[in-house]
Design a protein around this motif. Structure first.
Motif, PDB file in Angstrom:
ATOM      1  N   PHE A 182      33.172  30.425   8.848  1.00 26.20           N
ATOM      2  CA  PHE A 182      32.794  31.402   9.874  1.00 26.20           C
ATOM      3  C   PHE A 182      33.241  30.941  11.262  1.00 26.20           C
ATOM      4  O   PHE A 182      33.745  31.729  12.063  1.00 26.20           O
ATOM      5  CB  PHE A 182      31.286  31.616   9.848  1.00 26.20           C
ATOM      6  CG  PHE A 182      30.769  32.537  10.897  1.00 26.20           C
ATOM      7  CD1 PHE A 182      30.925  33.908  10.779  1.00 26.20           C
ATOM      8  CD2 PHE A 182      30.129  32.040  12.031  1.00 26.20           C
ATOM      9  CE1 PHE A 182      30.451  34.772  11.772  1.00 26.20           C
ATOM     10  CE2 PHE A 182      29.652  32.884  13.016  1.00 26.20           C
ATOM     11  CZ  PHE A 182      29.814  34.257  12.889  1.00 26.20           C
ATOM     12  N   THR A 183      33.060  29.643  11.532  1.00 25.21           N
ATOM     13  CA  THR A 183      33.464  29.104  12.836  1.00 25.21           C
ATOM     14  C   THR A 183      34.968  29.181  13.025  1.00 25.21           C
ATOM     15  O   THR A 183      35.453  29.583  14.091  1.00 25.21           O
ATOM     16  CB  THR A 183      32.999  27.638  12.970  1.00 25.21           C
ATOM     17  OG1 THR A 183      31.577  27.581  12.851  1.00 25.21           O
ATOM     18  CG2 THR A 183      33.410  27.067  14.323  1.00 25.21           C
ATOM     19  N   GLU A 185      37.216  31.140  11.393  1.00 21.72           N
ATOM     20  CA  GLU A 185      37.814  32.476  11.314  1.00 21.72           C
ATOM     21  C   GLU A 185      37.306  33.434  12.385  1.00 21.72           C
ATOM     22  O   GLU A 185      38.066  34.295  12.854  1.00 21.72           O
ATOM     23  CB  GLU A 185      37.550  33.074   9.922  1.00 21.72           C
ATOM     24  CG  GLU A 185      38.190  32.298   8.792  1.00 21.72           C
ATOM     25  CD  GLU A 185      39.715  32.274   8.904  1.00 21.72           C
ATOM     26  OE1 GLU A 185      40.296  33.284   9.354  1.00 21.72           O
ATOM     27  OE2 GLU A 185      40.314  31.248   8.536  1.00 21.72           O
ATOM     28  N   PHE A 186      36.054  33.303  12.794  1.00 23.51           N
ATOM     29  CA  PHE A 186      35.473  34.287  13.706  1.00 23.51           C
ATOM     30  C   PHE A 186      35.124  33.718  15.083  1.00 23.51           C
ATOM     31  O   PHE A 186      35.380  34.374  16.104  1.00 23.51           O
ATOM     32  CB  PHE A 186      34.216  34.911  13.070  1.00 23.51           C
ATOM     33  CG  PHE A 186      34.489  35.684  11.822  1.00 23.51           C
ATOM     34  CD1 PHE A 186      34.970  36.989  11.877  1.00 23.51           C
ATOM     35  CD2 PHE A 186      34.294  35.117  10.572  1.00 23.51           C
ATOM     36  CE1 PHE A 186      35.240  37.714  10.729  1.00 23.51           C
ATOM     37  CE2 PHE A 186      34.556  35.816   9.414  1.00 23.51           C
ATOM     38  CZ  PHE A 186      35.032  37.124   9.481  1.00 23.51           C
TER      39      PHE A 186
END
Length: 238
Positions: A182-183, A185-186
């Motif tokens: 998540f960190t 990619e987003f």
């Protein structure tokens, strides 16, 4: 007289149990494992210190993941409500439920996330030297060993069963992979914008996501700046 009156006040005294870990009297191995089980406390203090002085967005995100991991652990514990082993053995226990082990989940989240960070986040160049790879391997082994020892300490000190620390390790590892993805990619694409916010500039919050090895970068920049200032100082003296 006032001191005597204060000492005679009937009150139930309770210790601050944040770092309260018990071990069998005279057991040196248990004492060592009790200190090792305080690893999550030392890591959190290190994170707060690092963020205070570095103010780097990825480090802040890492700490945020650890906090979320603790929140998930609390939710799971209060849903399953599996008791700890050997009830009544310890005088003070912060939570009565033991599945999953929060210490194990914390340490495996920290270790697995750090492992991914070392090999996927910092390893972005093709000219990696032998010594550069060697210290990554050694650090990774130390991280995984530390996570195992903390998990083992919780069983040895009879705070958890093997299944409770195993489920904690699995939960922490899964959340670490999910939070790292998540960190990367987003959140990472948003870091430059966040670093440009006025409030971020006021608090000197920075983004180093595009720098493969921040330690080497800071070393070379600091060395170059020190040499530049030394030359200027020498010119003024002459």
């Amino acid at each position: 007289m006032a001191v005597v009156e204060q000492c005679s006040i009937a009150a139930q005294w309770r210790p601050v149990s944040l770092t309260h870990v018990e071990y069998p009297a005279g057991d040196i191995s248990g004492q060592l494992l009790a200190y090792l089980s305080l690893g999550p406390i030392f890591i959190l203090i290190s994170f707060v210190t690092l963020i205070t002085f570095k103010r780097e967005l990825h480090t802040i995100s890492f700490l945020g993941g650890l906090v979320i991991n603790e929140g998930v652990n609390w939710v799971i514990k209060n849903i399953i409500r599996e008791p700890r082993p050997c009830e009544g053995t310890h005088t003070i226990i912060t939570t009565e439920y033991g599945l999953p082990s929060s210490h194990s989940q914390f340490m495996w989240f920290f270790s697995v996330y750090s492992f991914l960070f070392l090999y996927l986040r910092m390893h972005q160049t093709n000219n990696a030297r032998f010594l550069d790879l060697l210290w990554r391997h050694i650090l990774s082994v130390c991280l995984l060993t530390g996570a195992f020892l903390v998990s083992y300490s919780r069983v040895y000190l009879m705070y958890h069963t093997w299944s409770q620390v195993a489920y904690g390790g699995v939960a922490g590892s899964f959340l670490a992979v999910a939070w790292f993805a998540f960190t990367q990619e987003f959140l990472t694409p948003l870091f430059p914008r966040i670093a440009a916010w006025p409030i971020s500039e006021f608090f000197l919050i920075r983004d180093t996501s595009l720098i493969p090895n921040i330690l080497w970068f800071e070393y070379t920049v600091t060395r170059a700046e020190a040499r530049n200032r030394q030359r200027k100082l020498g010119t003024k003296i002459q």
